[in-house]
Design a protein around this motif. Structure first.
Motif, PDB file in Angstrom:
ATOM      1  N   ARG A  56      -3.503  -2.137  21.965  1.00 19.93           N
ATOM      2  CA  ARG A  56      -2.056  -1.274  22.285  1.00 19.93           C
ATOM      3  C   ARG A  56      -1.563  -3.064  21.610  1.00 19.93           C
ATOM      4  NH1 ARG A  56      -0.379  -3.848  27.001  1.00 19.93           N
ATOM      5  NH2 ARG A  56      -2.018  -5.336  28.505  1.00 19.93           N
ATOM      6  N   VAL A  57       0.114  -2.262  21.138  1.00 20.76           N
ATOM      7  CA  VAL A  57       1.051  -3.312  20.663  1.00 20.76           C
ATOM      8  C   VAL A  57       1.559  -4.303  22.353  1.00 20.76           C
ATOM      9  CG1 VAL A  57       2.547  -4.000  19.110  1.00 20.76           C
ATOM     10  CG2 VAL A  57       1.135  -2.602  18.147  1.00 20.76           C
ATOM     11  N   ALA A  75      13.535 -12.269  15.411  1.00 20.33           N
ATOM     12  CA  ALA A  75      14.008 -10.588  16.224  1.00 20.33           C
ATOM     13  C   ALA A  75      12.483 -10.988  16.606  1.00 20.33           C
ATOM     14  CB  ALA A  75      13.860  -9.780  15.053  1.00 20.33           C
ATOM     15  N   VAL A  76      12.661 -10.325  17.900  1.00 21.02           N
ATOM     16  CA  VAL A  76      11.339 -10.210  18.838  1.00 21.02           C
ATOM     17  C   VAL A  76      11.375  -8.677  19.735  1.00 21.02           C
ATOM     18  CG1 VAL A  76      10.601 -10.695  20.323  1.00 21.02           C
ATOM     19  CG2 VAL A  76      11.112 -12.427  19.188  1.00 21.02           C
ATOM     20  N   PHE A  77      10.862  -7.873  19.599  1.00 15.98           N
ATOM     21  CA  PHE A  77      10.853  -6.809  19.955  1.00 15.98           C
ATOM     22  C   PHE A  77      10.206  -6.206  21.605  1.00 15.98           C
ATOM     23  CE2 PHE A  77      10.151  -1.887  21.235  1.00 15.98           C
ATOM     24  CZ  PHE A  77      11.598  -1.935  20.740  1.00 15.98           C
ATOM     25  N   HIS A  78       9.643  -6.372  22.278  1.00 19.87           N
ATOM     26  CA  HIS A  78       9.732  -5.957  23.339  1.00 19.87           C
ATOM     27  C   HIS A  78       8.837  -4.855  23.984  1.00 19.87           C
ATOM     28  CE1 HIS A  78       6.896  -6.575  27.129  1.00 19.87           C
ATOM     29  NE2 HIS A  78       6.437  -7.604  27.208  1.00 19.87           N
ATOM     30  N   PRO A  79       8.037  -4.045  24.258  1.00 23.32           N
ATOM     31  CA  PRO A  79       7.489  -2.569  24.308  1.00 23.32           C
ATOM     32  C   PRO A  79       8.443  -2.453  26.288  1.00 23.32           C
ATOM     33  CG  PRO A  79       5.328  -3.616  23.922  1.00 23.32           C
ATOM     34  CD  PRO A  79       6.335  -4.980  23.703  1.00 23.32           C
ATOM     35  N   THR A  80       8.553  -3.270  26.149  1.00 19.72           N
ATOM     36  CA  THR A  80       9.385  -3.220  27.653  1.00 19.72           C
ATOM     37  C   THR A  80      10.323  -3.352  28.083  1.00 19.72           C
ATOM     38  OG1 THR A  80       8.395  -4.207  29.131  1.00 19.72           O
ATOM     39  CG2 THR A  80       7.182  -2.166  28.874  1.00 19.72           C
ATOM     40  N   GLN A  81      11.043  -4.490  27.618  1.00 14.50           N
ATOM     41  CA  GLN A  81      12.398  -4.949  27.244  1.00 14.50           C
ATOM     42  C   GLN A  81      12.787  -4.788  25.875  1.00 14.50           C
ATOM     43  OE1 GLN A  81      11.904  -8.976  27.857  1.00 14.50           O
ATOM     44  NE2 GLN A  81       9.921  -9.520  29.936  1.00 14.50           N
ATOM     45  N   GLY A  82      12.905  -4.356  24.852  1.00 13.66           N
ATOM     46  CA  GLY A  82      13.149  -3.901  23.522  1.00 13.66           C
ATOM     47  C   GLY A  82      13.838  -4.989  23.291  1.00 13.66           C
ATOM     48  N   PRO A  83      14.924  -5.158  22.153  1.00 12.07           N
ATOM     49  CA  PRO A  83      14.749  -6.565  20.896  1.00 12.07           C
ATOM     50  C   PRO A  83      15.725  -7.728  21.611  1.00 12.07           C
ATOM     51  CG  PRO A  83      16.541  -3.614  21.048  1.00 12.07           C
ATOM     52  CD  PRO A  83      15.228  -3.973  21.504  1.00 12.07           C
ATOM     53  N   LEU A  91      21.104  -7.594  12.835  1.00 18.95           N
ATOM     54  CA  LEU A  91      19.583  -7.509  12.440  1.00 18.95           C
ATOM     55  C   LEU A  91      19.573  -5.838  13.459  1.00 18.95           C
ATOM     56  CD1 LEU A  91      17.894 -11.048  12.629  1.00 18.95           C
ATOM     57  CD2 LEU A  91      17.856  -8.832  10.647  1.00 18.95           C
ATOM     58  N   GLU A  92      18.799  -5.400  13.189  1.00 17.48           N
ATOM     59  CA  GLU A  92      18.443  -4.205  14.174  1.00 17.48           C
ATOM     60  C   GLU A  92      17.204  -3.662  13.466  1.00 17.48           C
ATOM     61  OE1 GLU A  92      20.154   0.138  15.197  1.00 17.48           O
ATOM     62  OE2 GLU A  92      21.417  -0.464  13.930  1.00 17.48           O
ATOM     63  N   PHE A  93      15.621  -2.839  15.089  1.00 23.40           N
ATOM     64  CA  PHE A  93      14.951  -2.844  14.747  1.00 23.40           C
ATOM     65  C   PHE A  93      14.795  -0.660  13.992  1.00 23.40           C
ATOM     66  CE2 PHE A  93      13.088  -6.349  17.023  1.00 23.40           C
ATOM     67  CZ  PHE A  93      11.912  -6.772  15.769  1.00 23.40           C
ATOM     68  N   VAL A  94      14.334  -0.994  13.231  1.00 19.14           N
ATOM     69  CA  VAL A  94      14.432   0.521  12.646  1.00 19.14           C
ATOM     70  C   VAL A  94      14.106   1.917  13.325  1.00 19.14           C
ATOM     71  CG1 VAL A  94      14.250   2.282  10.780  1.00 19.14           C
ATOM     72  CG2 VAL A  94      14.691  -0.464  10.115  1.00 19.14           C
ATOM     73  N   ALA A  95      12.700   1.683  14.015  1.00 20.14           N
ATOM     74  CA  ALA A  95      12.276   2.244  15.318  1.00 20.14           C
ATOM     75  C   ALA A  95      11.498   2.381  15.779  1.00 20.14           C
ATOM     76  CB  ALA A  95      11.254   3.687  13.383  1.00 20.14           C
ATOM     77  N   ALA A  96      11.602   1.365  16.183  1.00 21.35           N
ATOM     78  CA  ALA A  96      11.222   0.981  17.881  1.00 21.35           C
ATOM     79  C   ALA A  96      11.847   0.511  18.766  1.00 21.35           C
ATOM     80  CB  ALA A  96      10.572  -0.821  17.570  1.00 21.35           C
ATOM     81  N   ARG A  97      11.140   1.346  20.370  1.00 20.15           N
ATOM     82  CA  ARG A  97      11.855   2.383  21.022  1.00 20.15           C
ATOM     83  C   ARG A  97      10.898   1.992  22.415  1.00 20.15           C
ATOM     84  NH1 ARG A  97      14.961   2.444  17.570  1.00 20.15           N
ATOM     85  NH2 ARG A  97      16.408   4.154  16.707  1.00 20.15           N
ATOM     86  N   PRO A  98      11.703   1.054  23.358  1.00 19.16           N
ATOM     87  CA  PRO A  98      10.831   0.659  24.425  1.00 19.16           C
ATOM     88  C   PRO A  98      10.432   2.422  24.965  1.00 19.16           C
ATOM     89  CG  PRO A  98      13.089  -0.171  24.832  1.00 19.16           C
ATOM     90  CD  PRO A  98      13.201   0.871  23.474  1.00 19.16           C
ATOM     91  N   GLY A  99       9.520   1.850  25.649  1.00 24.63           N
ATOM     92  CA  GLY A  99       8.365   2.747  25.945  1.00 24.63           C
ATOM     93  C   GLY A  99       7.299   3.704  25.153  1.00 24.63           C
TER      94      GLY A  99
END
Length: 408
Positions: A56-57, A75-83, A91-99
């Motif tokens: 898992r990431v 830029a940083v993206f956390h699976p639960t906390q988001g971007p 800046l914006e993540f294209v497809a990453a979504r929390p959960g």
């Protein structure tokens, strides 16, 4: 209009390849280069293939390497906390979504600036695989504006050599555009200055050609090439170039002989603007007494020995002077008379040969009539007599010679 071009730029980018493998089997997929237009929006793709069970990431991080070679988080993206972004809004993540399963870490960058051109690294932190990353070079382009125009050549005395006839300008391009001309016999001077937008350049190319009748009215093409163009831009124009007089002399037919009257020479000129004056002379100085200048023509009232010289026609316009020379050879008599005499001699020779041939043929005819036919007649008579004799000898023995009979 911008998005289709950006998509084409992404498609034309280099193939997606992993730049860091590590000991496991998971590889990060990202293009090695992406291009975007200044002021537009660009996407930096970064993805993982399907993960094995139990992998898992835990985080996706984007870093930018600055001019000093230091990697700075963008830029940083956390699976639960988001971007999370140090500079929100661009800046914006294209497809990453929390959960959700985090396998697509693609990043969008808006309102591109020249300082955004850098090397970007996308890093996936995974458990229990560890970190995997891939790098992408972002090129920031600016599509230039192009124009070309002819240049007015001042009507002033010019020294021999090329003059400026056309210019081609490619403005606000990044990187600088490449300019070339269709006329390889010309001389192009190119310069480059900073554009109004930071990081852009304006390229100026000036075409110079030697003024002549071949230059005036010529079509030239400026070709502008740039990374942002699918095809080169071609800018065509027609030159309007003044030039000094180009002179030649006509009228001499190699039939000038002593005593000929009203021979004429013409000074033929190609000039832009029109000529302002004609001057006739000879290499020996002034014109002979029998030669009269009448503008572009020179009238020879009577051809005499003084005409056996080299004439010069000098023409002037607002740009300069041009001249031509013509050497005249005066004959003692008209060439056509000598030609007629030559033809008479030829006729005499032909006539003489014809008479000789005729006499020979006549001799052969007389020979055949006087000698050949009598012999043939005599031979025929002898043959006939012999045949008669033989006939008598067979049929009538009394006709034999008496002497021969008594001897028996």
């Amino acid at each position: 209009m911008v998005w289709p071009l950006l998509l084409r730029l992404i498609v034309l980018s280099l193939p997606w390849v992993p730049t860091e493998a590590g000991p496991g089997t998971v590889r990060v997929l990202a293009p090695t280069q992406v291009r975007g237009l200044l002021g537009a929006t660009v996407e930096l793709p970064c993805r993982l293939p399907p993960l094995e069970h139990g992998v898992r990431v835990t985080q996706v991080t984007w870093t930018q390497r600055d001019a000093a070679g230091t990697d700075v988080n963008v830029a940083v993206f956390h699976p639960t906390q988001g971007p999370s972004f140090p500079e929100p809004g661009r800046l914006e993540f294209v497809a990453a979504r929390p959960g959700e399963e985090l396998r697509d870490g693609s990043l969008v960058l808006r309102d591109l600036r020249t300082e955004d051109e850098a090397n970007y690294t996308c890093r996936f932190a995974m458990f229990p695989e560890g970190s995997r990353s891939a790098s992408t070079w972002l090129r920031v382009l600016a599509q230039p504006e192009n124009k070309a125009e002819t240049q007015e050549v001042p009507l002033s005395l010019l020294s021999p050599g090329p003059v400026l006839v056309a210019s081609c300008v490619s403005s606000e391009g990044r990187p600088p555009a490449r300019i070339s001309w269709s006329q390889l016999d010309g001389k192009a001077n190119e310069s480059q200055v900073p554009g109004h937008l930071p990081g852009t350049f304006t390229v100026i190319s000036l075409l110079s050609l030697t003024p002549s009748s071949q230059t005036d009215g010529r079509t030239v093409t400026c070709k502008v090439e740039h990374e942002s163009f699918e095809e080169p831009v071609l800018l065509t124009m027609t030159l309007a170039v003044p030039y000094p007089p180009e002179v030649s002399i006509s009228g001499y037919d190699d039939n000038w002989y002593l005593g000929r009257s009203e021979a004429t020479l013409s000074c033929d000129v190609r000039s832009k603007p029109e000529p302002t004056g004609y001057d006739w002379s000879t290499t020996k100085g002034p014109l002979p007494p029998s030669a009269v200048a009448q503008g572009s023509q020179l009238l020879i009232q009577t051809v005499d020995a003084s005409i056996n010289t080299t004439f010069i026609c000098r023409v002037t316009n607002a740009l300069g002077t041009g001249q031509a020379e013509l050497n005249i050879l005066v004959r003692e008599e008209p060439p056509n008379q000598a030609l007629q005499q030559g033809l008479s001699t030829e006729n005499i020779i032909i006539l003489t040969v014809g008479v000789v041939v005729g006499l020979v043929l006549l001799g052969f005819l007389i020979y055949f009539r006087l000698f050949r036919r009598p012999r043939q007649d005599q031979h025929s008579s002898s043959a006939n007599g012999y045949a008669s004799y033989k006939a008598v000898d067979v049929n009538d023995r009394s006709t034999q010679d008496p002497l021969t009979e008594s001897e028996r």
